[in-house]
Design a protein around this motif. Structure first.
Motif, mmCIF file in Angstrom:
data_model
loop_
_atom_site.group_PDB
_atom_site.id
_atom_site.type_symbol
_atom_site.label_atom_id
_atom_site.label_comp_id
_atom_site.label_asym_id
_atom_site.label_seq_id
_atom_site.Cartn_x
_atom_site.Cartn_y
_atom_site.Cartn_z
ATOM 1 N N ASP A 204 0.819 -1.212 0.000
ATOM 2 C CA ASP A 204 0.000 0.000 0.000
ATOM 3 C C ASP A 204 0.852 1.261 0.000
ATOM 4 N N ARG A 205 0.310 2.292 -0.641
ATOM 5 C CA ARG A 205 0.903 3.628 -0.675
ATOM 6 C C ARG A 205 -0.166 4.577 -0.155
ATOM 7 N N ILE A 206 0.057 5.074 1.051
ATOM 8 C CA ILE A 206 -0.949 5.846 1.770
ATOM 9 C C ILE A 206 -0.654 7.334 1.634
ATOM 10 N N ALA A 207 -1.657 8.117 1.236
ATOM 11 C CA ALA A 207 -1.503 9.567 1.140
ATOM 12 C C ALA A 207 -1.759 10.188 2.510
ATOM 13 N N SER A 208 -0.803 10.966 3.002
ATOM 14 C CA SER A 208 -0.954 11.677 4.269
ATOM 15 C C SER A 208 -1.351 13.109 3.954
ATOM 16 N N VAL A 209 -2.663 13.361 3.993
ATOM 17 C CA VAL A 209 -3.205 14.661 3.618
ATOM 18 C C VAL A 209 -3.424 15.539 4.841
ATOM 19 N N LEU A 210 -3.769 14.924 5.964
ATOM 20 C CA LEU A 210 -4.077 15.663 7.190
ATOM 21 C C LEU A 210 -2.794 15.963 7.964
ATOM 22 N N PRO A 211 -2.784 17.023 8.775
ATOM 23 C CA PRO A 211 -1.617 17.292 9.631
ATOM 24 C C PRO A 211 -1.377 16.129 10.586
ATOM 25 N N LEU A 212 -0.120 15.845 10.891
ATOM 26 C CA LEU A 212 0.222 14.731 11.782
ATOM 27 C C LEU A 212 0.062 15.167 13.239
ATOM 28 N N SER A 214 -3.406 14.534 14.847
ATOM 29 C CA SER A 214 -4.591 13.865 15.396
ATOM 30 C C SER A 214 -4.352 12.360 15.446
ATOM 31 N N ASP A 215 -5.168 11.666 16.233
ATOM 32 C CA ASP A 215 -5.025 10.211 16.312
ATOM 33 C C ASP A 215 -5.257 9.563 14.955
ATOM 34 N N TYR A 216 -6.163 10.107 14.166
ATOM 35 C CA TYR A 216 -6.491 9.562 12.843
ATOM 36 C C TYR A 216 -5.301 9.678 11.895
ATOM 37 N N SER A 217 -4.725 10.873 11.795
ATOM 38 C CA SER A 217 -3.606 11.057 10.868
ATOM 39 C C SER A 217 -2.361 10.338 11.350
ATOM 40 N N LEU A 218 -2.118 10.327 12.650
ATOM 41 C CA LEU A 218 -0.947 9.621 13.171
ATOM 42 C C LEU A 218 -1.065 8.113 12.970
ATOM 43 N N ASN A 219 -2.293 7.597 12.977
ATOM 44 C CA ASN A 219 -2.468 6.165 12.753
ATOM 45 C C ASN A 219 -1.936 5.735 11.391
ATOM 46 N N GLN A 220 -1.947 6.637 10.432
ATOM 47 C CA GLN A 220 -1.393 6.298 9.121
ATOM 48 C C GLN A 220 0.111 6.075 9.211
ATOM 49 N N LEU A 221 0.774 6.839 10.083
ATOM 50 C CA LEU A 221 2.200 6.612 10.323
ATOM 51 C C LEU A 221 2.411 5.284 11.040
ATOM 52 N N TRP A 222 1.596 5.016 12.062
ATOM 53 C CA TRP A 222 1.752 3.748 12.799
ATOM 54 C C TRP A 222 1.493 2.553 11.878
ATOM 55 N N GLN A 223 0.543 2.700 10.950
ATOM 56 C CA GLN A 223 0.250 1.586 10.049
ATOM 57 C C GLN A 223 1.442 1.220 9.163
ATOM 58 N N ILE A 224 2.165 2.231 8.661
ATOM 59 C CA ILE A 224 3.293 1.880 7.782
ATOM 60 C C ILE A 224 4.397 1.203 8.591
ATOM 61 N N LEU A 225 4.580 1.629 9.838
ATOM 62 C CA LEU A 225 5.598 0.996 10.679
ATOM 63 C C LEU A 225 5.223 -0.435 11.013
ATOM 64 N N PHE A 226 3.918 -0.720 11.047
ATOM 65 C CA PHE A 226 3.439 -2.065 11.362
ATOM 66 C C PHE A 226 3.431 -2.976 10.141
ATOM 67 N N THR A 227 3.017 -2.445 8.996
ATOM 68 C CA THR A 227 2.792 -3.293 7.815
ATOM 69 C C THR A 227 3.916 -3.234 6.788
ATOM 70 N N GLY A 228 4.764 -2.196 6.851
ATOM 71 C CA GLY A 228 5.768 -2.041 5.806
ATOM 72 C C GLY A 228 5.255 -1.326 4.572
ATOM 73 N N SER A 229 4.092 -0.697 4.663
ATOM 74 C CA SER A 229 3.584 0.113 3.554
ATOM 75 C C SER A 229 4.331 1.448 3.519
ATOM 76 N N SER A 230 3.974 2.334 2.596
ATOM 77 C CA SER A 230 4.685 3.608 2.436
ATOM 78 C C SER A 230 3.731 4.774 2.625
ATOM 79 N N LEU A 231 4.267 5.869 3.183
ATOM 80 C CA LEU A 231 3.469 7.062 3.476
ATOM 81 C C LEU A 231 3.968 8.224 2.617
ATOM 82 N N TYR A 232 3.040 8.913 1.962
ATOM 83 C CA TYR A 232 3.367 10.041 1.102
ATOM 84 C C TYR A 232 2.832 11.319 1.746
ATOM 85 N N LEU A 233 3.734 12.146 2.280
ATOM 86 C CA LEU A 233 3.340 13.387 2.942
ATOM 87 C C LEU A 233 2.939 14.415 1.893
ATOM 88 N N HIS A 234 1.789 15.047 2.110
ATOM 89 C CA HIS A 234 1.291 16.019 1.133
ATOM 90 C C HIS A 234 0.626 17.177 1.867
#
Length: 531
Positions: A204-212, A214-234
């Motif tokens: 997965d390639r996850i778009a990080s659109v929200l500021p880091l 909130s719990d919701y936006s930070l969870n996208q960071l935690w998910q990549i650390l857990f699954t090995g997916s990639s995060l695209y800061l925008h």
């Protein structure tokens, strides 16, 4: 990664270590034209932790991070965790006075911010401030420069699952914000649970659109650390740039909020070009407010092959429910059912289960329950309770009024403290808002009560439209008279070009919208008296 084995990974660093061993040289985070592999990110986090120790940060100290979204911010967040300290995410739009409240409330030992804000925030931080991104300031230490000197240090993380990892302050739309205390287990469980029902994998390639922040936006960071997916800061400013990112980077996951969807499809801004290919996008997820039929229409037309996942949660328990995409057409206003490892109850004032269709308070049991509010024992006791029904467990009384249908799908009705009382009836603002959104060209609505001693409260509706022009109030009133009982017909309709947002920039600031609407109503009344 097998999720049964993953249950034993109860801290973010433990999850990261396992991913690091599996995909060390895979790109983890992209931002600003640069990227970091998991190996590089791990090394930078370890160096940041060592640098923080040189700042005098000790285990359990609170460290604020108020930065624009970039790779340095990600490293700073992880560095605080690796230093066994507690990170406090702060939205970069907050002003010095708001940040000063957080600094004092949690006795913050250090504030990391961008070089452009050092002068503004130095006093609010009581001089305990460091540059996290940008040129070093005279007499102000730079975390990035210290990281360079600390490269090669081994991480010394030793926190346990129940140790505090973060304090996330509520948006503060009512009164001063409270700090919600989040454990390492909360973050790790949230990563695992959300990844399980969204099907997040290393591809997965996850778009990080929200500021880091909130719990919701930070969870996208935690998910990549857990699954090995990639995060695209925008940094989301213009919709066209976001659409281009989705296509060019073959983004597979787009987590947003309703206000983001509204901005994405603002008719006054340039939308997606016709030749963009969004076929890689698996899903669009959203939380933080109702998704209107207009919003759903935009998403479906633009991303016809993508799932739309509606979710509901509160920071006190991160995520409570989700609506599977195959249920969206049948139940577009539902907040769904409990996520894995969570049980949700609809309880009356006596703590008994409400029958289907009967409103009651949503109670969250199971995964992701936070530790309480920072330095606020009375507020903690009100929201986080132990009850006879679940001995030895803490459950969260959400303060949200919901109902469930015969198939146990949940529907949000409103905050229990925001219910309107008119003509002897209790009226949910959410019910008024949902009906208002059915009117052609009406985009979003905020309903509230205005005290009237003769009937209790008059109902007022502030609204926005798709073309930012007002609607005829008589036509809106007729719309309600046709489909709603007399006591639910609003007395006032107030047009706003756009709703104000909370400090986190992700939710409608209902308190400010109400105040601005009351000012407009007062002006109308004064004109009427003058004439």
């Amino acid at each position: 990664m097998p999720f049964i084995a993953a249950r034993q990974l109860t801290t973010i660093p433990a999850q990261f270590e396992q991913t690091l061993s599996a995909v060390p040289d895979k790109a983890a985070v992209f931002g600003g034209g640069e990227s970091l592999t998991f190996r590089q990110l791990h090394a930078e986090a370890a160096a940041a932790a060592q640098a923080l120790a040189q700042f005098g940060i000790r285990p359990g100290d609170r460290v604020g991070i108020c930065m624009q979204k970039n790779l340095d911010q990600v490293v700073a967040i992880l560095g605080v965790l690796w230093a066994n300290a507690i990170f406090v995410p702060i939205h970069p739009v907050f002003q010095a006075g708001q940040i000063g409240h957080m600094v004092d409330d949690c006795d913050m030992k250090l504030l990391i911010t961008d070089s452009t804000r050092i002068a503004e925030l130095r006093d609010a931080a009581h001089g305990r401030i460091a540059v996290g991104h940008g040129p070093a300031e005279e007499e102000i230490a730079s975390l990035k420069e210290l990281r360079r000197k600390c490269q090669g240090n081994q991480p010394f993380f030793r926190s346990k699952a129940d140790d505090t990892a973060a304090i996330i302050y509520s948006s503060g739309s009512t009164g001063k914000p409270k700090g919600i205390v989040i454990s390492q287990r909360n973050l790790a469980d949230g990563a695992r649970i959300v990844a399980s029902y969204l099907g997040t994998t290393a591809t997965d390639r996850i778009a990080s659109v929200l500021p880091l922040t909130s719990d919701y936006s930070l969870n996208q960071l935690w998910q990549i650390l857990f699954t090995g997916s990639s995060l695209y800061l925008h940094d989301f400013i213009f919709p066209r740039d976001l659409f281009r990112l989705l296509a060019s980077e073959r983004i597979t996951a787009l987590p947003v909020m309703p206000v983001i969807i509204t901005h994405m499809f603002d008719p006054q801004l340039v939308g997606p070009e016709d030749d963009l290919d969004f076929s890689a996008l698996r899903y669009v997820s959203t939380t933080g407010g109702p998704v209107t039929a207009t919003m759903l229409g935009h998403l479906r037309r633009t991303f016809p092959k993508s799932d739309i996942v509606l979710m509901y949660g509160l920071t006190e328990a991160f995520r409570s429910s989700w609506l599977p995409p195959d249920q969206l057409s049948a139940r577009p206003t539902s907040i769904g059912k409990a996520i894995p490892e969570v049980e949700l109850y609809v309880m009356d004032d006596q703590g008994q289960d409400c029958a289907p269709g009967v409103p009651g308070q949503l109670v969250h049991r199971g995964g992701c329950v936070a530790k309480g509010y920072w330095n606020a024992p009375e507020a903690t006791a009100e929201r986080f309770r132990q009850i006879d029904r679940f001995p030895g467990e803490t459950v969260v009384f959400s303060g949200d009024l919901v109902r469930r249908d015969q198939e146990d799908y949940l529907y949000f009705l409103g905050r229990m403290d925001s219910m309107m009382k008119t003509h002897g009836f209790r009226v949910s603002p959410t019910e008024i808002e949902e009906y208002a959104r059915r009117f052609d060209r009406l985009c979003d609505a905020v309903a509230f009560g205005i005290d009237n001693p003769e009937i209790g409260q008059e109902i007022a509706v502030a609204y926005t439209t798709t073309d930012r022009t007002p609607l005829a109030s008589d036509a809106l009133a007729d719309h309600f008279r046709i489909g709603m009982p007399h006591h639910m017909v609003p007395r006032w309709f107030v047009h706003m070009e756009a709703f104000p947002a909370t400090g986190n920039g992700a939710k409608v600031d209902r308190v400010l919208a109400r105040r601005l609407s009351l000012e407009k109503i007062a002006a109308l009344l004064s004109i009427g008296k003058a004439s």
